[in-house]
Design a protein around this motif. Structure first.
Motif, PDB file in Angstrom:
ATOM      1  N   ALA A   1     -22.549  33.701  55.666  1.00  0.00           N
ATOM      2  CA  ALA A   1     -22.025  35.045  55.386  1.00  0.00           C
ATOM      3  C   ALA A   1     -21.532  35.145  53.947  1.00  0.00           C
ATOM      4  O   ALA A   1     -21.734  36.164  53.274  1.00  0.00           O
ATOM      5  CB  ALA A   1     -20.904  35.383  56.369  1.00  0.00           C
ATOM      6  N   LYS A   2     -20.876  34.093  53.463  1.00  0.00           N
ATOM      7  CA  LYS A   2     -20.425  34.070  52.056  1.00  0.00           C
ATOM      8  C   LYS A   2     -21.625  34.182  51.115  1.00  0.00           C
ATOM      9  O   LYS A   2     -21.629  34.983  50.170  1.00  0.00           O
ATOM     10  CB  LYS A   2     -19.677  32.762  51.769  1.00  0.00           C
ATOM     11  CG  LYS A   2     -18.359  32.600  52.487  1.00  0.00           C
ATOM     12  CD  LYS A   2     -17.248  33.340  51.786  1.00  0.00           C
ATOM     13  CE  LYS A   2     -15.902  32.970  52.384  1.00  0.00           C
ATOM     14  NZ  LYS A   2     -14.824  33.855  51.871  1.00  0.00           N
ATOM     15  N   ASN A   3     -22.645  33.355  51.378  1.00  0.00           N
ATOM     16  CA  ASN A   3     -23.803  33.303  50.481  1.00  0.00           C
ATOM     17  C   ASN A   3     -24.624  34.587  50.521  1.00  0.00           C
ATOM     18  O   ASN A   3     -25.322  34.917  49.567  1.00  0.00           O
ATOM     19  CB  ASN A   3     -24.701  32.117  50.855  1.00  0.00           C
ATOM     20  CG  ASN A   3     -24.017  30.785  50.591  1.00  0.00           C
ATOM     21  OD1 ASN A   3     -23.131  30.691  49.734  1.00  0.00           O
ATOM     22  ND2 ASN A   3     -24.415  29.752  51.328  1.00  0.00           N
TER      23      ASN A   3
ATOM     24  N   GLY B   1     -23.401  37.589  50.631  1.00  0.00           N
ATOM     25  CA  GLY B   1     -22.724  38.724  50.003  1.00  0.00           C
ATOM     26  C   GLY B   1     -21.301  38.985  50.439  1.00  0.00           C
ATOM     27  O   GLY B   1     -20.667  39.920  49.964  1.00  0.00           O
ATOM     28  N   ARG B   2     -20.739  38.181  51.357  1.00  0.00           N
ATOM     29  CA  ARG B   2     -19.357  38.341  51.835  1.00  0.00           C
ATOM     30  C   ARG B   2     -19.182  39.656  52.624  1.00  0.00           C
ATOM     31  O   ARG B   2     -20.047  40.488  52.663  1.00  0.00           O
ATOM     32  CB  ARG B   2     -18.334  38.272  50.679  1.00  0.00           C
ATOM     33  CG  ARG B   2     -18.333  36.946  49.934  1.00  0.00           C
ATOM     34  CD  ARG B   2     -17.193  36.918  48.915  1.00  0.00           C
ATOM     35  NE  ARG B   2     -17.115  35.623  48.256  1.00  0.00           N
ATOM     36  CZ  ARG B   2     -17.746  35.310  47.131  1.00  0.00           C
ATOM     37  NH1 ARG B   2     -18.491  36.227  46.536  1.00  0.00           N
ATOM     38  NH2 ARG B   2     -17.616  34.113  46.609  1.00  0.00           N
ATOM     39  N   ASN B   3     -17.990  39.775  53.231  1.00  0.00           N
ATOM     40  CA  ASN B   3     -17.653  40.942  54.051  1.00  0.00           C
ATOM     41  C   ASN B   3     -18.758  41.220  55.068  1.00  0.00           C
ATOM     42  O   ASN B   3     -19.221  42.347  55.231  1.00  0.00           O
ATOM     43  CB  ASN B   3     -17.405  42.179  53.183  1.00  0.00           C
ATOM     44  CG  ASN B   3     -16.833  43.351  53.978  1.00  0.00           C
ATOM     45  OD1 ASN B   3     -16.197  43.147  55.010  1.00  0.00           O
ATOM     46  ND2 ASN B   3     -17.075  44.555  53.529  1.00  0.00           N
ATOM     47  N   ARG B   4     -19.146  40.161  55.790  1.00  0.00           N
ATOM     48  CA  ARG B   4     -20.204  40.312  56.775  1.00  0.00           C
ATOM     49  C   ARG B   4     -20.050  39.257  57.873  1.00  0.00           C
ATOM     50  O   ARG B   4     -19.257  38.313  57.734  1.00  0.00           O
ATOM     51  CB  ARG B   4     -21.592  40.211  56.132  1.00  0.00           C
ATOM     52  CG  ARG B   4     -21.841  38.907  55.438  1.00  0.00           C
ATOM     53  CD  ARG B   4     -23.167  38.912  54.677  1.00  0.00           C
ATOM     54  NE  ARG B   4     -24.317  38.940  55.594  1.00  0.00           N
ATOM     55  CZ  ARG B   4     -25.230  39.909  55.585  1.00  0.00           C
ATOM     56  NH1 ARG B   4     -25.130  40.913  54.739  1.00  0.00           N
ATOM     57  NH2 ARG B   4     -26.245  39.867  56.438  1.00  0.00           N
ATOM     58  N   VAL B   5     -20.800  39.435  58.931  1.00  0.00           N
ATOM     59  CA  VAL B   5     -20.795  38.509  60.067  1.00  0.00           C
ATOM     60  C   VAL B   5     -22.164  37.856  60.168  1.00  0.00           C
ATOM     61  O   VAL B   5     -23.185  38.546  60.083  1.00  0.00           O
ATOM     62  CB  VAL B   5     -20.489  39.255  61.389  1.00  0.00           C
ATOM     63  CG1 VAL B   5     -20.598  38.308  62.580  1.00  0.00           C
ATOM     64  CG2 VAL B   5     -19.095  39.898  61.340  1.00  0.00           C
ATOM     65  N   GLU B   6     -22.189  36.547  60.329  1.00  0.00           N
ATOM     66  CA  GLU B   6     -23.433  35.822  60.579  1.00  0.00           C
ATOM     67  C   GLU B   6     -23.255  34.978  61.833  1.00  0.00           C
ATOM     68  O   GLU B   6     -22.149  34.536  62.148  1.00  0.00           O
ATOM     69  CB  GLU B   6     -23.794  34.920  59.396  1.00  0.00           C
ATOM     70  CG  GLU B   6     -24.112  35.654  58.110  1.00  0.00           C
ATOM     71  CD  GLU B   6     -25.475  36.334  58.136  1.00  0.00           C
ATOM     72  OE1 GLU B   6     -26.240  36.119  59.094  1.00  0.00           O
ATOM     73  OE2 GLU B   6     -25.776  37.093  57.183  1.00  0.00           O
TER      74      GLU B   6
END
Length: 363
Positions: free
Chosen positions: A350-352, A354-359
């Motif tokens: 999630a960081k890689n 673009g951040r502010n997201r859920v994986e």
């Protein structure tokens, strides 16, 4: 008796409005009691809400609870010494009482009716040897398919609890009591073991790892899914460097409180280290993804301000992992660590991305 269909329309509308208003007032009173239970900081205040506030709020003749002291999370609460200190006659733990209550509530369904229809063991369990109320309802306190206790509400009105009465509101209330009891047990255990993070008030890593082992064992025993969220505050070093460590601490406390509001009462949430949080959920991957997205969105909307009143943007990256644990003989610590590692890898994805997201972790 007047046939409602033959009464004037205005009278029927008035009766309908009166019924709706009565139901709304009842729901508000239940919500008040539920908030007290959810906010209970210890077992004594939890029981005070049940045994003092609840009967007063709903004009009940009696409220009593039977709890299974073999339930792992309740063992410390129901230690004989702790029970003697509480000295509450309407809190029961006897084996005979549990068998009697389970006979009343086959398949986890509530029992309701005249107390005179109860067998003697059940009557003594819930009301003692003195005067008994006219009618009562017995509600299982169950998480999953196993009851850890029973809640009994008694009334002097013989028609208050009777066959055919709708019980959906009371069953919902029983589920809140169950979750609140579990929450109180967690809090008491944290106090005893010194497993609380002082900044956020959440459990710490040591406690989380212990709960993970317990949950993996439970999941293996019943072949049910368990899920983990690994949550990292985005660009936290920048927040510390820009606004100072005191503001950074406020940001962590705000995120912790926000996440706590988005997960279910019985879920385990911990500050895992630094700006990282971990949540242990009962449910499958789809349940966990819904919870994770709810957390991500709520944090994004947080209104944290700096010393000049300017809003500080906070976001989190969340990794999700879920497994259905099948069979026994598993190393719970190893399985728990594997689940955490999978959620951790998903969080870095999630960081890689673009951040502010859920994986979500793959199988």
């Amino acid at each position: 008796m007047t046939n409602l269909a033959q009464t004037p329309l205005s009278d029927r509308l008035r009766a309908l409005v009166d019924t709706v208003q009565h139901n709304e007032r009842t729901l508000r009173r239940f919500q008040d009691v539920e908030l007290r239970l959810i906010g209970a900081q210890d077992f004594a205040s939890f029981l005070d809400t049940l045994f003092a506030h609840l009967p007063q709020e709903f004009a009940l003749a009696s409220v009593s609870v039977w709890l299974d002291d073999r339930t792992p999370m309740l063992r410390d609460l129901l230690d004989p010494g702790a029970l003697r200190a509480l000295d509450l006659h309407n809190l029961k733990t006897s084996r005979e009482g549990g068998f009697a209550a389970s006979r009343l509530c086959p398949a986890g369904r509530p029992w309701l009716g005249r107390v005179s229809a109860m067998d003697e063991v059940a009557r003594v369990t819930f009301f003692g040897a003195g005067t008994v109320p006219a009618s009562a309802i017995v509600l299982p306190l169950a998480a999953g398919d196993k009851a850890s206790g029973y809640l009994c509400l008694g009334s002097q009105d013989p028609a208050r609890f009777g066959e055919g009465m709708a019980t959906d509101i009371l069953e919902r209330f029983a589920s809140i009591v169950t979750a609140s009891l579990d929450n109180v047990a967690h809090r008491e255990r944290l106090k005893q073991l010194g497993m609380t993070d002082s900044l956020t008030g959440l459990a710490n890593r040591r406690y989380f790892d212990e709960r993970m082992r317990e949950e993996i064992q439970r999941a293996a025993r019943y072949s049910v899914p368990v899920a983990c969220l690994f949550i990292d505050v985005d660009s936290f070093k920048r927040i510390n460097d820009t606004y100072g460590h005191l503001t950074g601490d406020r940001a962590l406390a705000a995120v912790a409180a926000c996440v706590r509001q988005q997960v279910r009462l019985g879920d385990t949430l911990a500050r895992y280290g630094g700006e990282e949080f971990a949540a242990l959920l009962q449910g499958d991957r789809s349940d966990a993804l819904v919870a994770a997205e709810r957390v991500r969105h709520a944090v994004e909307l947080l209104d944290l301000q700096d010393d000049n009143g300017e809003r500080i943007v906070l976001t989190v990256s969340i990794g999700v992992a879920a497994r259905t644990i099948v069979g026994g003989g598993l190393d719970a610590a190893e399985m728990g660590q594997a689940l955490m590692d999978a959620a951790d890898r998903a969080m870095y994805l999630a960081k890689n991305n673009g951040r502010n997201r859920v994986e979500v972790a793959g199988d």
